[in-house]
Design an enzyme around this catalytic site. Structure first.
Site, short mmCIF file in Angstrom:
data_model
loop_
_atom_site.label_atom_id
_atom_site.label_comp_id
_atom_site.label_asym_id
_atom_site.label_seq_id
_atom_site.Cartn_x
_atom_site.Cartn_y
_atom_site.Cartn_z
N ASP A 20 -0.30 -2.16 -14.05
CA ASP A 20 0.66 -2.29 -15.14
C ASP A 20 1.85 -3.11 -14.66
OD1 ASP A 20 1.59 -1.85 -17.63
OD2 ASP A 20 2.40 0.13 -17.24
N GLY A 21 2.52 -3.73 -15.60
CA GLY A 21 3.78 -4.40 -15.26
C GLY A 21 3.66 -5.86 -14.89
N ASN A 22 2.42 -6.39 -14.90
CA ASN A 22 2.24 -7.80 -14.52
C ASN A 22 3.05 -8.73 -15.43
OD1 ASN A 22 0.36 -6.99 -12.69
ND2 ASN A 22 -1.41 -7.65 -13.86
N HIS A 27 -0.34 -11.88 -14.06
CA HIS A 27 -1.69 -11.34 -13.83
C HIS A 27 -2.29 -11.91 -12.55
CE1 HIS A 27 -1.60 -9.21 -17.51
NE2 HIS A 27 -1.60 -10.26 -18.29
N ASN A 64 -6.46 -3.66 -24.65
CA ASN A 64 -6.03 -4.96 -24.13
C ASN A 64 -6.68 -6.15 -24.85
OD1 ASN A 64 -5.73 -3.70 -20.73
ND2 ASN A 64 -4.16 -3.96 -22.28
N TRP A 65 -7.76 -5.91 -25.60
CA TRP A 65 -8.38 -7.02 -26.36
C TRP A 65 -7.43 -7.55 -27.43
CZ3 TRP A 65 -12.47 -9.04 -24.20
CH2 TRP A 65 -13.38 -8.24 -23.52
N TRP A 76 6.83 -8.38 -15.00
CA TRP A 76 7.21 -8.95 -13.70
C TRP A 76 7.39 -10.47 -13.84
CZ3 TRP A 76 5.19 -12.56 -10.34
CH2 TRP A 76 5.70 -12.56 -9.03
N SER A 132 -8.07 -2.20 -20.54
CA SER A 132 -8.43 -1.13 -21.49
C SER A 132 -8.96 -1.73 -22.79
CB SER A 132 -7.20 -0.27 -21.78
OG SER A 132 -6.33 -0.97 -22.63
N THR A 133 -9.55 -0.88 -23.60
CA THR A 133 -10.07 -1.34 -24.91
C THR A 133 -8.91 -1.91 -25.74
OG1 THR A 133 -9.88 0.95 -25.64
CG2 THR A 133 -12.06 0.22 -25.05
N ARG A 189 -4.45 -8.44 -27.14
CA ARG A 189 -3.48 -9.42 -26.62
C ARG A 189 -3.89 -10.83 -27.07
NH1 ARG A 189 -1.09 -7.37 -21.17
NH2 ARG A 189 -1.01 -5.19 -21.74
C1 FPP Z 1 -1.35 -4.84 -17.10
O1 FPP Z 1 -0.15 -5.57 -17.07
C2 FPP Z 1 -2.46 -5.62 -16.58
C3 FPP Z 1 -3.53 -6.02 -17.30
C4 FPP Z 1 -3.73 -5.69 -18.72
C5 FPP Z 1 -4.61 -6.83 -16.71
C6 FPP Z 1 -4.84 -6.67 -15.22
C7 FPP Z 1 -5.99 -7.49 -14.85
C8 FPP Z 1 -5.98 -8.48 -13.95
C9 FPP Z 1 -4.83 -8.81 -13.11
C10 FPP Z 1 -7.22 -9.31 -13.85
C11 FPP Z 1 -7.84 -9.36 -12.52
C12 FPP Z 1 -8.56 -8.14 -12.21
C13 FPP Z 1 -8.98 -7.85 -10.99
C14 FPP Z 1 -9.66 -6.55 -10.76
C15 FPP Z 1 -8.81 -8.78 -9.88
P1 FPP Z 1 0.63 -5.78 -18.41
O2 FPP Z 1 0.31 -7.12 -18.95
O3 FPP Z 1 0.34 -4.63 -19.31
O4 FPP Z 1 2.09 -5.78 -17.96
P2 FPP Z 1 3.29 -5.28 -18.84
O5 FPP Z 1 3.20 -3.78 -18.81
O6 FPP Z 1 4.44 -5.79 -18.08
O7 FPP Z 1 3.16 -5.87 -20.20
#
Ligand code: FPP
Length: 185
Positions: free
Chosen positions: A34-36, A51, A82-83, A39, A79-80, A85
């Site tokens: 979470d948090g990508n 990501h 996340n589609w 960030w 997660s389901t 987005r």
């Molecule tokens: C959550 O961050 C992250 C995701 C929905 C996707 C994570 C998947 C990858 C990084 C793809 C690669 C996978 C592997 C196993 C190498 P967010 O976007 O929800 O962050 P936010 O909470 O800041 O919005």
């Protein structure tokens, strides 16, 4: 119990600077990726960039878990929900996942068993094929179980369990009154 901090700067260390681990590790640790996006946004970068960095950290962290002797590590990747987005972001995540699967031999070399959970039927064929291959090739490995949840969701899991049980009942292999919590799990 205090966990070994992956942030090595803050980790408890002995006088030689070596990270001190707790005497007993937990049996299983779950990580929510979470948090990508936040960030990256905070740094004025596109979410995709977050990501990419998240994927790098995931690789380091999962190998670190194996090296310290953790037996089970689960990562909640996609997660389901996340589609929903933007398509562009979903594509970027799937491409990162594909790149990761292509490089995953390093886990096999380290005798890590790879297990994928979640409904994979909606994933690209190439991903499904590679996931099966990795699961098969690592099935006897004992160093760590690396469990990756892709297209996971509580409701989806219940639906899947109900469908499987209904098939057994329909085939006359299971009586409805014989269904227990164990059957569902
Ligand atoms: C959550 O961050 C992250 C995701 C929905 C996707 C994570 C998947 C990858 C990084 C793809 C690669 C996978 C592997 C196993 C190498 P967010 O976007 O929800 O962050 P936010 O909470 O800041 O919005």
């Amino acid at each position: 119990m205090a966990l070994p901090f992956f942030n090595k700067k803050n980790a408890p260390k002995d006088e030689t600077g070596t990270i001190v681990l707790p005497e007993q590790l937990p049996q299983h640790v779950g990580f929510i990726m979470d948090g990508n996006g936040r960030w990256a946004t905070k740094r004025g970068m596109p979410r995709k960039f977050g990501h990419r960095e998240g994927a790098k950290n995931f690789k380091d962290l999962s190998l670190y878990c194996r090296d310290i002797g953790l037996q089970n590590a689960s990562f909640y990747v996609f997660s389901t929900e996340n589609w929903k987005r933007p398509q562009d972001e979903v594509n970027a995540i799937m491409d990162l996942f594909w790149d990761y699967l292509c490089e995953a031999d390093q886990y096999l070399e380290r005798r890590v068993r790879m297990i994928f959970v979640g409904d994979r039927s909606r994933l690209q064929d190439r991903l499904q094929k590679r996931m099966e291959e990795l699961e098969h090739d690592s099935r006897d490995f004992e160093k760590m179980n690396l469990i990756l949840a892709i297209n996971y969701g509580g409701r989806d899991e219940i639906k899947h369990a109900a469908q499987e049980i209904a098939k057994e009942v329909q085939a006359g292999k299971l009586a409805p009154e014989a269904i227990t919590e164990q059957t569902i799990s």
